[in-house]
Design a protein around this motif. Structure first.
Motif, mmCIF file in Angstrom:
data_model
loop_
_atom_site.group_PDB
_atom_site.id
_atom_site.type_symbol
_atom_site.label_atom_id
_atom_site.label_comp_id
_atom_site.label_asym_id
_atom_site.label_seq_id
_atom_site.Cartn_x
_atom_site.Cartn_y
_atom_site.Cartn_z
ATOM 1 N N LYS A 95 14.600 25.824 18.679
ATOM 2 C CA LYS A 95 14.509 25.375 20.140
ATOM 3 C C LYS A 95 14.232 23.893 20.184
ATOM 4 C CE LYS A 95 12.301 29.493 22.069
ATOM 5 N NZ LYS A 95 11.091 30.336 22.227
ATOM 6 N N GLU A 96 13.448 23.250 19.284
ATOM 7 C CA GLU A 96 13.397 21.818 19.193
ATOM 8 C C GLU A 96 14.890 21.271 19.039
ATOM 9 O OE1 GLU A 96 11.894 18.275 19.468
ATOM 10 O OE2 GLU A 96 10.933 20.115 19.987
ATOM 11 N N ILE A 97 15.720 21.751 17.773
ATOM 12 C CA ILE A 97 17.032 21.181 17.559
ATOM 13 C C ILE A 97 17.930 21.441 18.961
ATOM 14 C CG2 ILE A 97 19.092 21.894 16.582
ATOM 15 C CD1 ILE A 97 17.373 22.667 13.967
ATOM 16 N N ASP A 98 17.625 22.760 19.598
ATOM 17 C CA ASP A 98 18.580 22.556 20.984
ATOM 18 C C ASP A 98 18.129 21.594 21.962
ATOM 19 O OD1 ASP A 98 19.953 24.955 20.021
ATOM 20 O OD2 ASP A 98 18.744 26.415 21.014
ATOM 21 N N LYS A 99 16.958 21.337 22.239
ATOM 22 C CA LYS A 99 16.399 20.537 23.012
ATOM 23 C C LYS A 99 16.819 18.978 22.625
ATOM 24 C CE LYS A 99 11.968 21.465 24.019
ATOM 25 N NZ LYS A 99 10.681 21.481 23.775
ATOM 26 N N MET A 100 16.762 18.636 21.500
ATOM 27 C CA MET A 100 17.192 17.296 20.943
ATOM 28 C C MET A 100 18.918 17.053 21.141
ATOM 29 S SD MET A 100 15.335 17.135 17.131
ATOM 30 C CE MET A 100 15.732 15.649 16.620
ATOM 31 N N CYS A 101 19.595 18.124 20.977
ATOM 32 C CA CYS A 101 21.074 18.147 21.315
ATOM 33 C C CYS A 101 21.324 17.932 22.925
ATOM 34 C CB CYS A 101 21.982 19.290 20.571
ATOM 35 S SG CYS A 101 21.699 19.297 19.073
ATOM 36 N N GLU A 102 20.445 18.767 23.582
ATOM 37 C CA GLU A 102 20.651 18.674 24.935
ATOM 38 C C GLU A 102 20.374 17.170 25.478
ATOM 39 O OE1 GLU A 102 18.353 20.599 28.878
ATOM 40 O OE2 GLU A 102 18.756 21.960 26.916
ATOM 41 N N VAL A 103 19.283 16.783 25.123
ATOM 42 C CA VAL A 103 19.016 15.149 25.391
ATOM 43 C C VAL A 103 20.061 14.280 24.967
ATOM 44 C CG1 VAL A 103 17.441 13.396 24.855
ATOM 45 C CG2 VAL A 103 16.421 15.516 25.518
ATOM 46 N N LYS A 104 20.703 14.586 23.834
ATOM 47 C CA LYS A 104 21.774 13.747 23.552
ATOM 48 C C LYS A 104 23.065 13.890 24.136
ATOM 49 C CE LYS A 104 23.535 10.460 20.950
ATOM 50 N NZ LYS A 104 23.056 9.020 20.738
ATOM 51 N N ASN A 105 23.325 15.300 24.503
ATOM 52 C CA ASN A 105 24.402 15.315 25.325
ATOM 53 C C ASN A 105 24.423 14.870 26.704
ATOM 54 O OD1 ASN A 105 26.411 16.581 23.628
ATOM 55 N ND2 ASN A 105 25.608 18.373 23.754
ATOM 56 N N LYS A 106 23.211 14.750 27.310
ATOM 57 C CA LYS A 106 22.900 14.175 28.838
ATOM 58 C C LYS A 106 23.214 12.897 28.702
ATOM 59 C CE LYS A 106 19.865 16.700 30.701
ATOM 60 N NZ LYS A 106 18.408 17.052 31.230
ATOM 61 N N GLU A 107 22.795 12.253 27.557
ATOM 62 C CA GLU A 107 22.881 10.629 27.481
ATOM 63 C C GLU A 107 24.532 10.306 27.209
ATOM 64 O OE1 GLU A 107 22.264 7.483 23.909
ATOM 65 O OE2 GLU A 107 20.632 8.940 24.068
ATOM 66 N N ILE A 108 25.026 11.287 26.554
ATOM 67 C CA ILE A 108 26.653 10.937 26.417
ATOM 68 C C ILE A 108 27.363 11.113 27.619
ATOM 69 C CG2 ILE A 108 28.604 12.001 25.472
ATOM 70 C CD1 ILE A 108 27.025 12.607 22.776
ATOM 71 N N MET A 109 26.880 12.306 28.449
ATOM 72 C CA MET A 109 27.684 12.573 29.704
ATOM 73 C C MET A 109 27.387 11.585 30.830
ATOM 74 S SD MET A 109 29.920 14.411 28.914
ATOM 75 C CE MET A 109 30.556 15.969 27.847
ATOM 76 N N GLU A 110 26.236 11.054 30.885
ATOM 77 C CA GLU A 110 26.163 10.275 32.121
ATOM 78 C C GLU A 110 26.996 8.863 31.816
ATOM 79 O OE1 GLU A 110 21.795 7.644 31.007
ATOM 80 O OE2 GLU A 110 21.879 9.529 31.709
ATOM 81 N N LEU A 111 27.442 8.435 33.491
ATOM 82 C CA LEU A 111 28.285 7.184 33.307
ATOM 83 C C LEU A 111 27.684 6.057 33.358
ATOM 84 C CD1 LEU A 111 30.803 8.939 36.047
ATOM 85 C CD2 LEU A 111 31.226 8.182 33.683
#
Length: 185
Positions: free
Chosen positions: A169-185
């Motif tokens: 779950k922690e891995i999923d959370k870390m990846c979700e945060v990074k993907n959010k950072e990548i996808m924001e303009l």
């Protein structure tokens, strides 16, 4: 808190999470991040040395990194190391300070980076599951040699599974945060 038998495996899982954090930090998301230079080595008097050990690396603006070498004669070596690395940024050099301007990634590049993050996350999950399997095998060996009872074995297996689920779950959370950072303009 993990039991004494689970402690070494819990530490290994924590190490896998720290490694994932380092790997995610090195993913270039359009924002200046000194971690992208962690793998870049400079030829410092014949010895490959990380940039952060021969220069001050700082975030000047949201998308600009500055590199100020402590020895001005290293400017060419640092520039060469950055150009030959896989970070894909051309440095600008004014003789004293080198600047790396991070371009805003386009939509296609963002999706590619998001896939890369998911791949890193999956590799970390595999590492955590391998540690769980290693723990289970160790506990079964102890059971075979009569060091553990059947109930103790079940308890340790349940604890190993809970620890694995928590870390996944922690891995999923870390990846979700990074993907959010990548996808924001």
């Amino acid at each position: 808190m993990a039991s004494e038998s689970m402690q070494p495996y819990a530490e290994k899982m924590e190490k896998a999470l720290r490694h994932l954090g380092k790997e995610l930090g090195a993913v270039r998301a359009g924002r200046a991040n000194p971690a992208v230079l962690d793998k870049v080595m400079v030829d410092y008097y014949g010895t490959p040395t990380p940039i952060n050990q021969v220069a001050a690396v700082a975030v000047a603006e949201a998308r600009i990194l500055t590199i100020s070498p402590w020895d001005a004669s290293l400017m060419k070596a640092i520039e060469k190391a950055i150009l030959t690395s896989d970070i894909g940024i051309n440095p600008t050099n004014d003789g004293k300070v080198m600047r790396l301007v991070f371009p805003q990634p386009n939509e296609e590049r963002r999706k590619q980076l998001a896939k890369e993050v998911l791949k890193l996350g999956e590799e970390a999950k595999i590492a955590v599951r391998n540690i769980r399997r290693e723990a289970m095998d160790g506990f079964k060996k102890q059971k075979k040699s009569s060091d553990l009872t059947e109930d103790d074995l079940k308890d340790l297996e349940n604890e190993a599974q809970k620890l694995t689920d928590k870390n996944t779950k922690e891995i999923d959370k870390m990846c979700e945060v990074k993907n959010k950072e990548i996808m924001e303009l």
